[in-house]
Write a protein that holds these residues in place. Structure first.
Motif, PDB file in Angstrom:
ATOM      1  N   GLU A 138      38.450 -13.004 -33.016  1.00 22.93           N
ATOM      2  CA  GLU A 138      37.809 -12.783 -34.450  1.00 22.93           C
ATOM      3  C   GLU A 138      36.663 -12.531 -34.947  1.00 22.93           C
ATOM      4  N   VAL A 139      36.049 -12.233 -35.652  1.00 20.03           N
ATOM      5  CA  VAL A 139      34.212 -11.688 -36.067  1.00 20.03           C
ATOM      6  C   VAL A 139      34.119 -11.862 -36.680  1.00 20.03           C
ATOM      7  N   PHE A 140      32.647 -12.619 -36.385  1.00 23.63           N
ATOM      8  CA  PHE A 140      32.312 -13.068 -38.482  1.00 23.63           C
ATOM      9  C   PHE A 140      31.292 -12.650 -38.631  1.00 23.63           C
ATOM     10  N   PRO A 141      30.817 -12.194 -39.351  1.00 25.24           N
ATOM     11  CA  PRO A 141      29.222 -11.606 -39.349  1.00 25.24           C
ATOM     12  C   PRO A 141      28.548 -11.749 -40.504  1.00 25.24           C
ATOM     13  N   GLY A 142      26.965 -11.769 -40.361  1.00 28.17           N
ATOM     14  CA  GLY A 142      26.048 -12.854 -40.312  1.00 28.17           C
ATOM     15  C   GLY A 142      26.457 -13.945 -39.921  1.00 28.17           C
ATOM     16  N   PHE A 143      26.515 -14.111 -38.761  1.00 29.86           N
ATOM     17  CA  PHE A 143      26.278 -15.656 -38.040  1.00 29.86           C
ATOM     18  C   PHE A 143      24.488 -15.598 -37.004  1.00 29.86           C
ATOM     19  N   GLN A 144      23.603 -16.998 -37.579  1.00 26.65           N
ATOM     20  CA  GLN A 144      22.713 -17.057 -37.142  1.00 26.65           C
ATOM     21  C   GLN A 144      22.871 -18.168 -36.746  1.00 26.65           C
ATOM     22  N   ILE A 145      22.168 -18.552 -35.563  1.00 29.93           N
ATOM     23  CA  ILE A 145      21.545 -19.576 -34.688  1.00 29.93           C
ATOM     24  C   ILE A 145      20.266 -19.761 -33.681  1.00 29.93           C
ATOM     25  N   GLN A 146      19.123 -20.554 -34.979  1.00 30.32           N
ATOM     26  CA  GLN A 146      18.038 -20.494 -34.390  1.00 30.32           C
ATOM     27  C   GLN A 146      17.696 -19.434 -34.881  1.00 30.32           C
ATOM     28  N   THR A 147      17.365 -18.415 -34.009  1.00 27.69           N
ATOM     29  CA  THR A 147      15.857 -16.965 -34.266  1.00 27.69           C
ATOM     30  C   THR A 147      17.107 -15.375 -33.857  1.00 27.69           C
ATOM     31  N   ILE A 148      18.637 -15.869 -33.414  1.00 30.42           N
ATOM     32  CA  ILE A 148      19.235 -15.125 -32.812  1.00 30.42           C
ATOM     33  C   ILE A 148      20.165 -15.030 -34.255  1.00 30.42           C
ATOM     34  N   GLU A 149      20.304 -13.596 -34.353  1.00 35.51           N
ATOM     35  CA  GLU A 149      21.202 -13.274 -35.565  1.00 35.51           C
ATOM     36  C   GLU A 149      22.107 -12.043 -35.092  1.00 35.51           C
ATOM     37  N   GLY A 150      23.365 -12.016 -35.523  1.00 34.58           N
ATOM     38  CA  GLY A 150      23.624 -10.969 -35.576  1.00 34.58           C
ATOM     39  C   GLY A 150      25.959 -11.088 -35.833  1.00 34.58           C
TER      40      GLY A 150
END
Length: 196
Positions: A63-75
């Motif tokens: 499953e994919v979840f766009p617009g994900f961010q952890i600290q400075t990592i986005e994708g």
């Protein structure tokens, strides 16, 4: 001419982003499947490889979840569960989350490697990731679950009533079968199918 200009934004807004993923699943260093899939966010994909009697050997849920961010990592967060046997009823080998983006293409495979319950290493590699926008009207996204109560992908592929599944016999010399569900296209074990 004015009529066409007024309709153009509505046509452009009626698109869905598909996520195109090429992956490999390795158990104890041996590749057990290498699916290439196209899926939409919010619709988990199910891929399985079965033996000649159509009993699932390995199953992969993505499953994919766009617009994900952890600290400075986005994708896009790609969540995957790998099973030995059928979904939910086999042995869960691993559950992994990877953050992928088209910008990371060409930087080599991203992977998650863990020890399975039997002590064997289980690795999910994402070889490539891209997105493409397609007309929403061309997709069958109103799907119910395509996995039956025994954790198997519904038996009759290529029917919308069974969740938009497709599959078939793997390329020779293999006698295995593959099935894919909740995808718009799928390539596994040397063969490809498209969900109508």
């Amino acid at each position: 001419m004015l009529f066409f200009v007024l309709l153009s934004p509505a046509i452009a807004a009626d698109t869905t982003q598909l996520h195109v993923i090429s992956a490999r699943v390795l158990v104890d260093g041996e590749e057990v499947m290498a699916p290439n899939i196209r899926l939409a966010a919010g619709h988990p994909a199910y891929i399985s490889i079965s033996d000649e009697n159509k009993e699932p050997l390995y199953s992969l849920e993505v499953e994919v979840f766009p617009g994900f961010q952890i600290q400075t990592i986005e994708g896009t967060a790609l969540q995957a569960v790998i099973w030995k046997g059928p979904f939910q009823h086999g042995v869960q080998l691993t559950e992994a989350t990877l953050i992928v983006s088209p910008a990371s293409a060409g930087s080599g495979p991203m992977s998650s490697k863990q020890m399975g319950p039997d002590g064997k290493s289980v690795e999910l590699q994402v070889i490539s990731y891209a997105t493409e926008d397609v007309a929403t009207s061309s997709l069958n996204l109103d799907r119910k679950s395509c996995v039956d109560q025994q954790g198997r992908i519904e038996a009759a592929p290529q029917t919308a009533q069974n969740g938009g599944c497709c599959g078939g016999l793997c390329a020779p010399p293999s006698t295995n079968w593959y099935q894919c569900c909740n995808v718009t296209g799928c390539c596994v074990c040397g063969r490809c199918c498209i969900v109508p």
